[in-house]
Design a protein around this motif. Structure first.
Motif, mmCIF file in Angstrom:
data_model
loop_
_atom_site.group_PDB
_atom_site.id
_atom_site.type_symbol
_atom_site.label_atom_id
_atom_site.label_comp_id
_atom_site.label_asym_id
_atom_site.label_seq_id
_atom_site.Cartn_x
_atom_site.Cartn_y
_atom_site.Cartn_z
ATOM 1 N N CYS A 1 2.689 -0.920 -6.934
ATOM 2 C CA CYS A 1 4.150 -0.872 -6.882
ATOM 3 C C CYS A 1 4.566 0.589 -6.750
ATOM 4 O O CYS A 1 4.020 1.451 -7.446
ATOM 5 N N VAL A 2 5.488 0.873 -5.832
ATOM 6 C CA VAL A 2 5.948 2.242 -5.624
ATOM 7 C C VAL A 2 7.471 2.266 -5.551
ATOM 8 O O VAL A 2 8.123 1.235 -5.358
ATOM 9 N N GLY B 1 8.832 -0.951 -3.523
ATOM 10 C CA GLY B 1 7.878 -1.717 -2.723
ATOM 11 C C GLY B 1 6.716 -2.197 -3.573
ATOM 12 O O GLY B 1 6.212 -1.458 -4.421
ATOM 13 N N LEU B 2 6.294 -3.438 -3.357
ATOM 14 C CA LEU B 2 5.165 -4.009 -4.085
ATOM 15 C C LEU B 2 4.254 -4.735 -3.106
ATOM 16 O O LEU B 2 4.738 -5.456 -2.222
ATOM 17 N N GLU B 3 2.951 -4.530 -3.254
ATOM 18 C CA GLU B 3 1.970 -5.200 -2.392
ATOM 19 C C GLU B 3 0.727 -5.504 -3.208
ATOM 20 O O GLU B 3 0.398 -4.784 -4.160
ATOM 21 N N PHE B 4 0.047 -6.592 -2.844
ATOM 22 C CA PHE B 4 -1.182 -6.932 -3.559
ATOM 23 C C PHE B 4 -2.133 -7.678 -2.647
ATOM 24 O O PHE B 4 -1.764 -8.197 -1.589
ATOM 25 N N ALA C 1 2.190 -0.979 -0.559
ATOM 26 C CA ALA C 1 3.438 -0.914 -1.324
ATOM 27 C C ALA C 1 4.418 0.063 -0.680
ATOM 28 O O ALA C 1 5.630 -0.186 -0.637
ATOM 29 N N VAL C 2 3.898 1.185 -0.173
ATOM 30 C CA VAL C 2 4.749 2.139 0.539
ATOM 31 C C VAL C 2 5.352 1.465 1.775
ATOM 32 O O VAL C 2 6.538 1.622 2.073
ATOM 33 N N GLY C 3 4.539 0.684 2.484
ATOM 34 C CA GLY C 3 5.039 -0.046 3.643
ATOM 35 C C GLY C 3 6.103 -1.061 3.271
ATOM 36 O O GLY C 3 7.092 -1.238 3.997
ATOM 37 N N ALA C 4 5.922 -1.724 2.132
ATOM 38 C CA ALA C 4 6.917 -2.701 1.680
ATOM 39 C C ALA C 4 8.235 -2.012 1.354
ATOM 40 O O ALA C 4 9.316 -2.539 1.645
ATOM 41 N N ILE D 1 8.095 8.672 -5.431
ATOM 42 C CA ILE D 1 8.425 9.263 -6.728
ATOM 43 C C ILE D 1 7.838 8.457 -7.888
ATOM 44 O O ILE D 1 7.937 8.867 -9.047
ATOM 45 N N TYR D 2 7.232 7.307 -7.561
ATOM 46 C CA TYR D 2 6.600 6.476 -8.598
ATOM 47 C C TYR D 2 5.537 5.629 -7.922
ATOM 48 O O TYR D 2 5.760 5.082 -6.836
ATOM 49 N N THR D 3 4.384 5.537 -8.531
ATOM 50 C CA THR D 3 3.354 4.634 -8.038
ATOM 51 C C THR D 3 2.493 4.177 -9.202
ATOM 52 O O THR D 3 2.185 4.962 -10.105
ATOM 53 N N LYS D 4 2.145 2.912 -9.191
ATOM 54 C CA LYS D 4 1.323 2.367 -10.267
ATOM 55 C C LYS D 4 0.447 1.247 -9.720
ATOM 56 O O LYS D 4 0.902 0.426 -8.927
#
Length: 407
Positions: A95-96, A85-88, A388-391, A105-108
């Motif tokens: 991005c997660v 998922g990516l959001e801006f 991003a989690v929602g995406a 398990i990943y977020t940046k």
């Protein structure tokens, strides 16, 4: 539709319904699934066997002390698949990756500066963020099930086109979905960034059963996403939830939409920072100016939040004004939707009780007692990567078509 297609559709629905039961209930056996779905045991056994072979689920023996035969629980396999998922917005990009159970398990996070706030730079940043996320999976990359995009401003999710966003230069009619699918080769789904956040709440916080609520995001603009009788309320076309363009009493500033007096011009992150800068010119908000190192151009919404939490008088006065505008608007929504819960998201929500008390007071004063009684108004407990989690949760929804049930 031929008989083969009908059979495939039936299997797809059966699989997704059974997955929903396993996802949203703690301990589930084959017999529990038969009771929950009313499917025959033959169907349940067949679908479960297929999902075990695919690696979507696994079995776990019950470790409780019981008389008789112990049940075998069915669990989601965290490595059964991954959702990107990516959001801006105009300030940051997140991005997660969620595993198959919905765990992050990943977020940046990447900062969007004025220098790279144009369409070309944003597309490059989107590609780079997704590429970094995929590389973090290594050999597990082949189990990525899709990429979700939370797009700010106005967009057409069906065509996969970002139509416009005031805060980014040249961000007009950008075919984001097509660009991402061609670059990475995975199915791509997109929605407005705030609309997508409700999927994170519904499926990852409330386990698929969400009581009547309003999710309100206040960042570069104000937007609301209602969930009524467990169903997110949206529309086939248009841009629902544009709370920020409601006209407010006393509002006189020019909005990005070209009109005066919109809520956004009073309560958005940009509006608050603008008011602080105006105040500094008449020797107010000195605490915030000090926090910004004496540079008026360095002032951010985060400075305001920290000053308000610290009890700065000028900041609390501004908070009272901003909270009044938001509270009066929420009261109107409470009279329309009669929610049982309101969740506020954004930097203002981080102020906590001083902010929430203002909202509660204004909502109680301006909504009917029957709708306000028992209403919870709270800050979101999710992090800045919620969009991003929602995406990513949007991919979960689109790929597995969770069975919607009214409460």
């Amino acid at each position: 539709m031929n008989s083969e297609s009908i059979l495939e559709n039936r299997k797809y629905y059966q699989r997704n319904k059974i997955l929903s039961v396993i996802r949203f209930q703690k301990n589930v056996s084959r017999y529990d699934i038969k009771k929950s779905t009313s499917y025959s045991m033959t169907t349940v056994l067949s679908v479960i066997e297929d999902m075990l072979k695919e690696g979507l689920i696994y079995e776990e023996e019950c470790d409780e002390i019981r008389v008789g035969r112990k049940p075998v629980w069915l669990r989601l396999n965290p490595q059964g698949g991954y959702f990107v998922g990516l959001e801006f917005n105009s300030r940051t990009m997140h991005c997660v990756i969620l595993d198959f159970t919905g765990r992050i398990i990943y977020t940046k996070e990447r900062e969007i500066s004025e220098r790279n706030s144009c369409a070309g730079a944003i597309i490059d940043m989107i590609k780079g963020s997704i590429r970094d996320a995929l590389e973090s999976l290594g050999g597990r990359r082949e189990k990525v099930l899709g990429i979700g995009l939370g797009i700010p401003g106005y967009s057409d999710k069906h065509r996969g086109v970002a139509i416009s966003y005031t805060h980014l230069k040249g961000w007009e009619n950008v075919p984001v979905k097509q660009i991402v699918e061609e670059e990475f080769g995975y199915p791509c789904y997109m929605d407005n960034n705030v609309n997508g956040m409700i999927y994170a709440y519904k499926y990852l916080v409330y386990n698929g059963r969400c009581e009547d609520m309003l999710f309100i995001s206040i960042r570069t603009g104000a937007r609301v996403m209602p969930v009524i009788n467990n169903m997110p309320v949206s529309s086939v076309s248009g841009s629902p939830g544009e709370l920020g363009h409601i006209k407010v009493g006393g509002g006189s500033r020019l909005c990005s939409c070209g009109k005066y007096g919109c809520l956004n011009t009073e309560v958005s992150d940009y509006a608050i920072v603008s008011k602080i800068k105006d105040g500094i010119r008449v020797h107010r908000f000195q605490r915030i100016l000090e926090m910004a190192g004496g540079s008026i151009g360095s002032i951010t919404i985060e400075h305001f939040v920290e000053a308000a939490k610290a009890g700065d008088a000028d900041s609390l006065e501004l908070l009272e004004q901003v909270g009044g505008f938001i509270g009066d608007t929420i009261a109107m929504l409470v009279n329309i939707f009669a929610p049982r819960k309101i969740v506020i998201y954004g930097e203002l929500a981080r102020i906590g009780e001083p902010f929430l008390k203002i909202l509660r007071k204004r909502v109680e004063e301006n909504s009917i007692r029957e709708n306000y009684s028992g209403l919870e108004i709270m800050s979101s407990t999710m992090g800045r990567d919620l969009g991003a989690v929602g995406a990513a949760a949007l991919v979960m929804q689109e790929e597995f078509d969770f069975v919607e049930e009214t409460i």
